[in-house]
Motif scaffolding. Structure first.
Motif, PDB file in Angstrom:
ATOM      1  N   ARG A   1      39.387  42.601  78.278  1.00  0.00           N
ATOM      2  CA  ARG A   1      38.176  42.432  77.470  1.00  0.00           C
ATOM      3  C   ARG A   1      38.520  42.473  75.994  1.00  0.00           C
ATOM      4  O   ARG A   1      39.299  43.296  75.547  1.00  0.00           O
ATOM      5  CB  ARG A   1      37.162  43.528  77.782  1.00  0.00           C
ATOM      6  N   THR A   2      37.913  41.583  75.235  1.00  0.00           N
ATOM      7  CA  THR A   2      38.058  41.543  73.789  1.00  0.00           C
ATOM      8  C   THR A   2      36.777  42.099  73.198  1.00  0.00           C
ATOM      9  O   THR A   2      35.685  41.689  73.602  1.00  0.00           O
ATOM     10  CB  THR A   2      38.252  40.095  73.299  1.00  0.00           C
ATOM     11  N   PRO A   3      36.887  43.037  72.277  1.00  0.00           N
ATOM     12  CA  PRO A   3      35.654  43.573  71.705  1.00  0.00           C
ATOM     13  C   PRO A   3      34.862  42.476  71.000  1.00  0.00           C
ATOM     14  O   PRO A   3      35.421  41.597  70.363  1.00  0.00           O
ATOM     15  CB  PRO A   3      36.129  44.637  70.710  1.00  0.00           C
ATOM     16  N   VAL A   4      33.569  42.536  71.154  1.00  0.00           N
ATOM     17  CA  VAL A   4      32.679  41.572  70.516  1.00  0.00           C
ATOM     18  C   VAL A   4      32.341  42.104  69.132  1.00  0.00           C
ATOM     19  O   VAL A   4      31.874  43.229  68.993  1.00  0.00           O
ATOM     20  CB  VAL A   4      31.390  41.383  71.348  1.00  0.00           C
ATOM     21  N   THR A   5      32.633  41.297  68.124  1.00  0.00           N
ATOM     22  CA  THR A   5      32.309  41.695  66.750  1.00  0.00           C
ATOM     23  C   THR A   5      31.514  40.583  66.098  1.00  0.00           C
ATOM     24  O   THR A   5      31.566  39.432  66.513  1.00  0.00           O
ATOM     25  CB  THR A   5      33.592  41.948  65.922  1.00  0.00           C
ATOM     26  N   ALA A   6      30.816  40.958  65.067  1.00  0.00           N
ATOM     27  CA  ALA A   6      30.053  39.969  64.310  1.00  0.00           C
ATOM     28  C   ALA A   6      31.040  39.047  63.601  1.00  0.00           C
ATOM     29  O   ALA A   6      32.148  39.460  63.261  1.00  0.00           O
ATOM     30  CB  ALA A   6      29.162  40.660  63.288  1.00  0.00           C
ATOM     31  N   PRO A   7      30.669  37.793  63.400  1.00  0.00           N
ATOM     32  CA  PRO A   7      31.570  36.890  62.675  1.00  0.00           C
ATOM     33  C   PRO A   7      31.927  37.494  61.326  1.00  0.00           C
ATOM     34  O   PRO A   7      31.076  38.060  60.647  1.00  0.00           O
ATOM     35  CB  PRO A   7      30.755  35.617  62.499  1.00  0.00           C
ATOM     36  N   HIS A   8      33.211  37.372  60.952  1.00  0.00           N
ATOM     37  CA  HIS A   8      33.685  37.948  59.686  1.00  0.00           C
ATOM     38  C   HIS A   8      33.193  37.098  58.526  1.00  0.00           C
ATOM     39  O   HIS A   8      33.430  35.909  58.463  1.00  0.00           O
ATOM     40  CB  HIS A   8      35.208  38.012  59.661  1.00  0.00           C
ATOM     41  N   SER A   9      32.485  37.757  57.637  1.00  0.00           N
ATOM     42  CA  SER A   9      32.068  37.051  56.428  1.00  0.00           C
ATOM     43  C   SER A   9      32.780  37.711  55.265  1.00  0.00           C
ATOM     44  O   SER A   9      32.704  38.925  55.100  1.00  0.00           O
ATOM     45  CB  SER A   9      30.552  37.120  56.238  1.00  0.00           C
ATOM     46  N   PRO A  10      33.512  36.940  54.495  1.00  0.00           N
ATOM     47  CA  PRO A  10      34.236  37.533  53.377  1.00  0.00           C
ATOM     48  C   PRO A  10      33.250  38.139  52.383  1.00  0.00           C
ATOM     49  O   PRO A  10      32.139  37.658  52.227  1.00  0.00           O
ATOM     50  CB  PRO A  10      34.994  36.357  52.760  1.00  0.00           C
ATOM     51  N   GLY A  11      33.696  39.220  51.742  1.00  0.00           N
ATOM     52  CA  GLY A  11      32.863  39.847  50.722  1.00  0.00           C
ATOM     53  C   GLY A  11      32.731  38.917  49.530  1.00  0.00           C
ATOM     54  O   GLY A  11      33.301  37.831  49.505  1.00  0.00           O
ATOM     55  N   PRO A  12      31.973  39.345  48.558  1.00  0.00           N
ATOM     56  CA  PRO A  12      31.812  38.489  47.389  1.00  0.00           C
ATOM     57  C   PRO A  12      33.157  38.251  46.714  1.00  0.00           C
ATOM     58  O   PRO A  12      34.004  39.124  46.683  1.00  0.00           O
ATOM     59  CB  PRO A  12      30.867  39.285  46.482  1.00  0.00           C
ATOM     60  N   ALA A  13      33.333  37.060  46.217  1.00  0.00           N
ATOM     61  CA  ALA A  13      34.574  36.729  45.523  1.00  0.00           C
ATOM     62  C   ALA A  13      34.698  37.584  44.277  1.00  0.00           C
ATOM     63  O   ALA A  13      33.721  37.814  43.578  1.00  0.00           O
ATOM     64  CB  ALA A  13      34.573  35.251  45.144  1.00  0.00           C
ATOM     65  N   THR A  14      35.889  38.080  44.027  1.00  0.00           N
ATOM     66  CA  THR A  14      36.098  38.881  42.827  1.00  0.00           C
ATOM     67  C   THR A  14      36.703  37.998  41.750  1.00  0.00           C
ATOM     68  O   THR A  14      37.555  37.161  42.027  1.00  0.00           O
ATOM     69  CB  THR A  14      37.032  40.074  43.106  1.00  0.00           C
ATOM     70  N   THR A  15      36.222  38.183  40.556  1.00  0.00           N
ATOM     71  CA  THR A  15      36.720  37.435  39.420  1.00  0.00           C
ATOM     72  C   THR A  15      37.191  38.444  38.385  1.00  0.00           C
ATOM     73  O   THR A  15      36.425  39.301  37.976  1.00  0.00           O
ATOM     74  CB  THR A  15      35.598  36.568  38.816  1.00  0.00           C
ATOM     75  N   ALA A  16      38.447  38.333  37.976  1.00  0.00           N
ATOM     76  CA  ALA A  16      39.001  39.243  36.978  1.00  0.00           C
ATOM     77  C   ALA A  16      39.202  38.490  35.672  1.00  0.00           C
ATOM     78  O   ALA A  16      39.718  37.370  35.665  1.00  0.00           O
ATOM     79  CB  ALA A  16      40.317  39.832  37.455  1.00  0.00           C
ATOM     80  N   THR A  17      38.774  39.097  34.578  1.00  0.00           N
ATOM     81  CA  THR A  17      38.916  38.522  33.238  1.00  0.00           C
ATOM     82  C   THR A  17      39.568  39.564  32.346  1.00  0.00           C
ATOM     83  O   THR A  17      39.128  40.710  32.308  1.00  0.00           O
ATOM     84  CB  THR A  17      37.537  38.130  32.674  1.00  0.00           C
ATOM     85  N   THR A  18      40.613  39.154  31.609  1.00  0.00           N
ATOM     86  CA  THR A  18      41.330  40.083  30.734  1.00  0.00           C
ATOM     87  C   THR A  18      41.121  39.706  29.278  1.00  0.00           C
ATOM     88  O   THR A  18      41.181  38.537  28.916  1.00  0.00           O
ATOM     89  CB  THR A  18      42.832  40.091  31.073  1.00  0.00           C
ATOM     90  N   VAL A  19      40.873  40.724  28.471  1.00  0.00           N
ATOM     91  CA  VAL A  19      40.699  40.591  27.025  1.00  0.00           C
ATOM     92  C   VAL A  19      41.645  41.587  26.362  1.00  0.00           C
ATOM     93  O   VAL A  19      41.728  42.733  26.789  1.00  0.00           O
ATOM     94  CB  VAL A  19      39.240  40.917  26.613  1.00  0.00           C
ATOM     95  N   THR A  20      42.368  41.139  25.333  1.00  0.00           N
ATOM     96  CA  THR A  20      43.214  42.061  24.576  1.00  0.00           C
ATOM     97  C   THR A  20      42.486  42.436  23.298  1.00  0.00           C
ATOM     98  O   THR A  20      42.086  41.574  22.514  1.00  0.00           O
ATOM     99  CB  THR A  20      44.576  41.424  24.240  1.00  0.00           C
ATOM    100  N   LEU A  21      42.293  43.742  23.097  1.00  0.00           N
ATOM    101  CA  LEU A  21      41.624  44.247  21.899  1.00  0.00           C
ATOM    102  C   LEU A  21      42.578  44.212  20.706  1.00  0.00           C
ATOM    103  O   LEU A  21      43.794  44.065  20.874  1.00  0.00           O
ATOM    104  CB  LEU A  21      41.145  45.685  22.141  1.00  0.00           C
ATOM    105  N   VAL A  22      42.055  44.374  19.502  1.00  0.00           N
ATOM    106  CA  VAL A  22      42.904  44.358  18.304  1.00  0.00           C
ATOM    107  C   VAL A  22      43.910  45.502  18.306  1.00  0.00           C
ATOM    108  O   VAL A  22      44.910  45.437  17.608  1.00  0.00           O
ATOM    109  CB  VAL A  22      42.070  44.387  16.993  1.00  0.00           C
ATOM    110  N   THR A  23      43.671  46.520  19.106  1.00  0.00           N
ATOM    111  CA  THR A  23      44.606  47.641  19.224  1.00  0.00           C
ATOM    112  C   THR A  23      45.760  47.323  20.164  1.00  0.00           C
ATOM    113  O   THR A  23      46.693  48.104  20.277  1.00  0.00           O
ATOM    114  CB  THR A  23      43.868  48.874  19.762  1.00  0.00           C
ATOM    115  N   GLY A  24      45.688  46.178  20.859  1.00  0.00           N
ATOM    116  CA  GLY A  24      46.701  45.802  21.831  1.00  0.00           C
ATOM    117  C   GLY A  24      46.372  46.231  23.249  1.00  0.00           C
ATOM    118  O   GLY A  24      47.095  45.898  24.181  1.00  0.00           O
ATOM    119  N   ASP A  25      45.278  46.970  23.419  1.00  0.00           N
ATOM    120  CA  ASP A  25      44.861  47.386  24.761  1.00  0.00           C
ATOM    121  C   ASP A  25      44.371  46.176  25.547  1.00  0.00           C
ATOM    122  O   ASP A  25      43.564  45.389  25.042  1.00  0.00           O
ATOM    123  CB  ASP A  25      43.729  48.420  24.672  1.00  0.00           C
TER     124      ASP A  25
END
Length: 188
Positions: A32-56
């Motif tokens: 027997r194979t366990p019955v699971t709900a169809p896998h729906s990927p979570g929300p897409a993650t979007t990463a954005t990088t900003v460099t501050l004047v301090t270099g951070d």
């Protein structure tokens, strides 16, 4: 102790129940194979990088549903901590070493408005430099600070429009260290 027909009946009933509860035949051999709900990927993650004047380097990751994660990579030689503030969906990140200049009014707080920098397209992926306006007091030498390139002279302000590189060179040159130099924001 009872060994007669009563005990035999109890054993037969138990075996009968067990036989009724266990599957038999070809279906019993199929794993027997366990019955699971169809896998729906979570929300897409979007990463954005900003460099501050301090270099951070500040990375904002959109986790979906209005949630964002903020991480800060401190540059070599940075001191103190960083303060991340969220208010009405806006994110600002201020390193401790910038606080004295912000309090003295020689550094513009908008330089640490990460949400504003992202909205204006000043992310590391889209802009190689941060546009600034540097003004000089009467006693200051009117020359672009190290780590910047002058893009326009602003004689009426006794200053210049400059572009600060994404590294820490501009910050180390400390244009804000003298009371006669101010560093502010320009909208590119």
């Amino acid at each position: 102790m009872t060994t007669g027909p009563v005990r035999r009946s109890a054993v037969l009933v138990a075996v009968g129940l067990l036989g009724a509860l266990l599957p038999s035949g070809p279906a019993a051999a199929v794993p027997r194979t366990p019955v699971t709900a169809p896998h729906s990927p979570g929300p897409a993650t979007t990463a954005t990088t900003v460099t501050l004047v301090t270099g951070d380097k500040v990375t904002v990751t959109d986790l979906g549903h209005g949630k964002k994660a903020v991480t800060v990579q401190r540059p070599k030689g940075a001191t103190g901590a960083v303060r991340t503030q969220r208010s009405a969906g806006e994110i600002s990140v201020v390193p401790d070493e910038a606080l004295p200049y912000l309090r003295a009014g020689t550094l513009d707080r908008r330089l640490f408005d990460v949400s504003g920098l992202i909205r204006q397209g000043l992310t590391d992926a889209r802009a190689a430099a941060t546009p600034l306006i540097v003004t000089y007091g009467r006693s200051a030498r009117a020359a672009p600070p190290a780590g910047t390139e002058q893009t326009r002279s602003l004689p009426s302000l006794r200053g210049a429009a400059v572009e600060a590189g994404k590294g820490r060179t501009f910050w180390r040159s400390s244009p804000t260290a003298t009371a006669s130099t101010r560093c502010g924001w320009t909208a590119g």
